[in-house]
Write a protein that holds these residues in place. Structure first.
Motif, PDB file in Angstrom:
ATOM      1  N   GLU A 164       1.001  -1.023   0.092  1.00  0.00           N
ATOM      2  CA  GLU A 164       0.287  -0.077  -0.054  1.00  0.00           C
ATOM      3  C   GLU A 164       1.187   1.709  -0.182  1.00  0.00           C
ATOM      4  OE1 GLU A 164      -1.845  -3.779   2.396  1.00  0.00           O
ATOM      5  OE2 GLU A 164      -0.449  -1.912   3.061  1.00  0.00           O
ATOM      6  N   ALA A 165       2.009   1.099  -0.109  1.00  0.00           N
ATOM      7  CA  ALA A 165       3.197   2.600  -0.107  1.00  0.00           C
ATOM      8  C   ALA A 165       4.264   2.016  -0.365  1.00  0.00           C
ATOM      9  CB  ALA A 165       3.025   2.858   1.263  1.00  0.00           C
ATOM     10  N   TRP A 166       5.160   2.640  -0.861  1.00  0.00           N
ATOM     11  CA  TRP A 166       6.185   2.039  -2.064  1.00  0.00           C
ATOM     12  C   TRP A 166       6.952   3.721  -2.653  1.00  0.00           C
ATOM     13  CZ3 TRP A 166       1.242   1.747  -3.334  1.00  0.00           C
ATOM     14  CH2 TRP A 166       0.834   2.568  -4.717  1.00  0.00           C
ATOM     15  N   VAL A 167       8.003   3.276  -3.162  1.00  0.00           N
ATOM     16  CA  VAL A 167       8.906   4.661  -4.052  1.00  0.00           C
ATOM     17  C   VAL A 167       8.513   4.337  -5.227  1.00  0.00           C
ATOM     18  CG1 VAL A 167      11.196   5.206  -3.584  1.00  0.00           C
ATOM     19  CG2 VAL A 167       9.879   4.362  -1.584  1.00  0.00           C
ATOM     20  N   SER A 168       9.237   5.505  -6.362  1.00  0.00           N
ATOM     21  CA  SER A 168       9.089   5.929  -7.619  1.00  0.00           C
ATOM     22  C   SER A 168      10.036   7.083  -7.460  1.00  0.00           C
ATOM     23  CB  SER A 168       7.617   5.712  -7.445  1.00  0.00           C
ATOM     24  OG  SER A 168       6.665   5.099  -7.760  1.00  0.00           O
ATOM     25  N   SER A 169      10.983   7.079  -8.880  1.00  0.00           N
ATOM     26  CA  SER A 169      11.773   7.670  -8.518  1.00  0.00           C
ATOM     27  C   SER A 169      12.354   8.705  -9.944  1.00  0.00           C
ATOM     28  CB  SER A 169      12.961   7.289  -8.182  1.00  0.00           C
ATOM     29  OG  SER A 169      14.161   8.452  -8.754  1.00  0.00           O
ATOM     30  N   THR A 170      12.888   9.710 -10.268  1.00  0.00           N
ATOM     31  CA  THR A 170      12.741  10.307 -10.838  1.00  0.00           C
ATOM     32  C   THR A 170      14.516   9.990 -11.265  1.00  0.00           C
ATOM     33  OG1 THR A 170      11.469  11.827 -11.061  1.00  0.00           O
ATOM     34  CG2 THR A 170      13.030  12.357 -12.506  1.00  0.00           C
ATOM     35  N   SER A 171      15.450   9.398 -11.681  1.00  0.00           N
ATOM     36  CA  SER A 171      16.890   9.267 -12.013  1.00  0.00           C
ATOM     37  C   SER A 171      17.235  10.118 -12.897  1.00  0.00           C
ATOM     38  CB  SER A 171      17.059   7.846 -11.994  1.00  0.00           C
ATOM     39  OG  SER A 171      16.815   7.064 -13.381  1.00  0.00           O
ATOM     40  N   ALA A 172      18.265  11.298 -12.930  1.00  0.00           N
ATOM     41  CA  ALA A 172      18.660  12.107 -13.543  1.00  0.00           C
ATOM     42  C   ALA A 172      20.593  12.152 -13.481  1.00  0.00           C
ATOM     43  CB  ALA A 172      18.678  13.369 -13.666  1.00  0.00           C
ATOM     44  N   LEU A 173      20.907  12.020 -14.320  1.00  0.00           N
ATOM     45  CA  LEU A 173      22.646  12.187 -15.364  1.00  0.00           C
ATOM     46  C   LEU A 173      23.418  13.671 -15.153  1.00  0.00           C
ATOM     47  CD1 LEU A 173      25.263  10.578 -15.532  1.00  0.00           C
ATOM     48  CD2 LEU A 173      24.473  10.358 -17.639  1.00  0.00           C
ATOM     49  N   TYR A 174      24.617  13.313 -14.300  1.00  0.00           N
ATOM     50  CA  TYR A 174      25.139  14.552 -14.149  1.00  0.00           C
ATOM     51  C   TYR A 174      26.476  14.692 -14.686  1.00  0.00           C
ATOM     52  CZ  TYR A 174      21.594  17.420 -11.351  1.00  0.00           C
ATOM     53  OH  TYR A 174      20.030  18.056 -10.940  1.00  0.00           O
ATOM     54  N   GLN A 175      26.895  14.963 -15.649  1.00  0.00           N
ATOM     55  CA  GLN A 175      28.170  14.862 -16.607  1.00  0.00           C
ATOM     56  C   GLN A 175      28.672  16.110 -16.269  1.00  0.00           C
ATOM     57  OE1 GLN A 175      26.653  13.310 -20.253  1.00  0.00           O
ATOM     58  NE2 GLN A 175      28.279  13.020 -20.374  1.00  0.00           N
ATOM     59  N   LEU A 176      30.286  15.759 -15.570  1.00  0.00           N
ATOM     60  CA  LEU A 176      31.111  16.538 -15.083  1.00  0.00           C
ATOM     61  C   LEU A 176      32.320  15.885 -15.983  1.00  0.00           C
ATOM     62  CD1 LEU A 176      30.742  16.165 -11.310  1.00  0.00           C
ATOM     63  CD2 LEU A 176      29.367  17.895 -12.927  1.00  0.00           C
ATOM     64  N   ASP A 177      33.382  16.884 -16.015  1.00  0.00           N
ATOM     65  CA  ASP A 177      34.492  16.782 -16.655  1.00  0.00           C
ATOM     66  C   ASP A 177      35.282  15.851 -15.513  1.00  0.00           C
ATOM     67  OD1 ASP A 177      33.933  17.272 -18.706  1.00  0.00           O
ATOM     68  OD2 ASP A 177      34.593  20.095 -18.658  1.00  0.00           O
ATOM     69  N   ALA A 178      35.687  15.817 -14.375  1.00  0.00           N
ATOM     70  CA  ALA A 178      36.607  15.850 -13.486  1.00  0.00           C
ATOM     71  C   ALA A 178      36.018  15.578 -12.240  1.00  0.00           C
ATOM     72  CB  ALA A 178      37.587  16.215 -13.455  1.00  0.00           C
ATOM     73  N   THR A 179      36.710  14.980 -11.081  1.00  0.00           N
ATOM     74  CA  THR A 179      35.689  14.724  -9.112  1.00  0.00           C
ATOM     75  C   THR A 179      35.449  15.829  -8.916  1.00  0.00           C
ATOM     76  OG1 THR A 179      37.036  13.894  -8.969  1.00  0.00           O
ATOM     77  CG2 THR A 179      35.701  12.627  -9.839  1.00  0.00           C
ATOM     78  N   VAL A 180      34.787  16.525  -8.239  1.00  0.00           N
ATOM     79  CA  VAL A 180      35.002  17.209  -7.288  1.00  0.00           C
ATOM     80  C   VAL A 180      34.605  17.027  -5.262  1.00  0.00           C
ATOM     81  CG1 VAL A 180      34.129  18.651  -8.957  1.00  0.00           C
ATOM     82  CG2 VAL A 180      32.279  17.867  -6.984  1.00  0.00           C
ATOM     83  N   PRO A 181      35.314  17.439  -5.133  1.00  0.00           N
ATOM     84  CA  PRO A 181      35.005  17.131  -3.456  1.00  0.00           C
ATOM     85  C   PRO A 181      33.911  17.148  -3.280  1.00  0.00           C
ATOM     86  CG  PRO A 181      36.343  19.072  -3.699  1.00  0.00           C
ATOM     87  CD  PRO A 181      35.903  18.924  -4.673  1.00  0.00           C
ATOM     88  N   ALA A 182      33.102  16.061  -1.895  1.00  0.00           N
ATOM     89  CA  ALA A 182      32.219  15.816  -1.504  1.00  0.00           C
ATOM     90  C   ALA A 182      32.828  14.645   0.074  1.00  0.00           C
ATOM     91  CB  ALA A 182      31.567  14.197  -2.598  1.00  0.00           C
ATOM     92  N   ALA A 183      31.569  15.034   0.294  1.00  0.00           N
ATOM     93  CA  ALA A 183      31.305  14.690   1.853  1.00  0.00           C
ATOM     94  C   ALA A 183      30.030  14.069   2.166  1.00  0.00           C
ATOM     95  CB  ALA A 183      32.327  15.592   3.016  1.00  0.00           C
ATOM     96  N   GLY A 184      30.108  12.914   2.853  1.00  0.00           N
ATOM     97  CA  GLY A 184      29.051  12.738   3.163  1.00  0.00           C
ATOM     98  C   GLY A 184      28.227  14.048   4.819  1.00  0.00           C
ATOM     99  N   ALA A 185      26.970  13.736   4.638  1.00  0.00           N
ATOM    100  CA  ALA A 185      25.924  14.909   5.509  1.00  0.00           C
ATOM    101  C   ALA A 185      24.803  14.263   5.382  1.00  0.00           C
ATOM    102  CB  ALA A 185      26.607  16.463   4.954  1.00  0.00           C
ATOM    103  N   ASP A 186      24.312  15.194   6.254  1.00  0.00           N
ATOM    104  CA  ASP A 186      22.430  14.481   6.112  1.00  0.00           C
ATOM    105  C   ASP A 186      22.569  13.234   6.267  1.00  0.00           C
ATOM    106  OD1 ASP A 186      19.589  15.402   6.443  1.00  0.00           O
ATOM    107  OD2 ASP A 186      19.453  14.862   3.969  1.00  0.00           O
ATOM    108  N   ASP A 187      21.699  12.552   5.502  1.00  0.00           N
ATOM    109  CA  ASP A 187      21.325  11.012   5.313  1.00  0.00           C
ATOM    110  C   ASP A 187      22.655   9.928   5.320  1.00  0.00           C
ATOM    111  OD1 ASP A 187      18.829  12.084   6.653  1.00  0.00           O
ATOM    112  OD2 ASP A 187      17.911  11.912   4.900  1.00  0.00           O
ATOM    113  N   ALA A 188      23.682  10.571   4.588  1.00  0.00           N
ATOM    114  CA  ALA A 188      24.675   9.875   4.349  1.00  0.00           C
ATOM    115  C   ALA A 188      25.699  10.041   4.946  1.00  0.00           C
ATOM    116  CB  ALA A 188      25.152  11.142   2.758  1.00  0.00           C
ATOM    117  N   LEU A 189      26.132   9.065   5.459  1.00  0.00           N
ATOM    118  CA  LEU A 189      26.962   8.417   6.543  1.00  0.00           C
ATOM    119  C   LEU A 189      28.664   8.917   5.857  1.00  0.00           C
ATOM    120  CD1 LEU A 189      26.435   5.013   8.267  1.00  0.00           C
ATOM    121  CD2 LEU A 189      26.036   7.281   8.742  1.00  0.00           C
TER     122      LEU A 189
END
Length: 230
Positions: A164-189
């Protein structure tokens, strides 16, 4: 008794996965900020609107309760914010090209698995806005000025899904030339970049890091790879 009756009698009843805070008595006392107040689907008053806006079409049964478009899950009740479809947004961020491609994943705090950053679309929020917000909140990466490629709108095999309850998602692709700094926060460890030349390469890299790839996101990641290989 025929064989079909025997099979039905041996089928275990659906497991109710409703957490204590979403039980009727608890909701009557206090409604969590992330959940609607309806204790049962028949208390929902806007089913026509929800059905018209659904990412994946669904129907109501003879009771007026929503029916999971993916079929029976073996689970009943609600462990999500809303009855019926819960729209989510999953930004797949890829850096580099060809065999040197990398993808940005987070370690989810709820299940401890490596997954695409993302989360639920807030009320009155669009999916594009949710893609940017969730990515920024969970990784610190702000791609407000980037235009993604919408890959699809799909039912996700989320661990919280029920009949009776489920998840449906809009998935999207972002393309970058190179990696950028990232750090887990909020719901991400944690948040880190992984090799993304193929799904097997990604899975091997995740396992080598002592972690496990979230199975429900494998089809979304494969779709991104298919798009990139065109």
């Amino acid at each position: 008794m025929n064989s079909n009756q025997t099979i039905r009698n041996r089928t275990a009843p659906p497991k109710d996965i409703t957490p204590p805070e979403l039980m009727p008595a608890a909701l009557a006392h206090e409604v969590p900020s992330w959940a609607e107040a309806a204790a049962t689907p028949d208390q929902v008053t806007d089913w026509p609107d929800r059905m018209s806006r659904a990412l994946v079409p669904f129907q109501l049964d003879h009771r007026g309760w929503p029916v999971n478009p993916g079929g029976s899950t073996g689970r009943t009740g609600r462990n999500l914010g809303k009855w019926g479809e819960n729209p989510a947004a999953d930004p797949i961020v890829v850096a580099g090209h060809g065999p040197d491609r990398q993808v940005l994943l987070i370690t989810r705090s709820d299940i401890g698995l490596e997954a695409i950053p993302g989360g639920m679309v807030d009320a009155s929020e669009t999916a594009p806005a949710a893609l940017v917000r969730e990515l920024r909140e969970e990784t610190g990466v702000d791609l407000t000025d980037h235009t993604p490629v919408i890959l699809g709108q799909d039912l996700v095999d989320d661990w919280r899904n029920s009949d009776e309850a489920w998840v449906s998602s809009t998935s999207a692709l972002y393309q970058l030339d190179a990696t950028v700094p990232a750090a887990g926060a909020d719901d991400a460890l944690d948040a880190r970049w992984y090799p993304f030349s193929s799904l097997d390469a990604l899975n091997d890299a995740v396992n080598a890091a002592g972690r496990t790839l979230y199975a429900a996101h494998r089809p979304l990641l494969q779709r991104a790879l298919d798009y990139l290989s065109k």
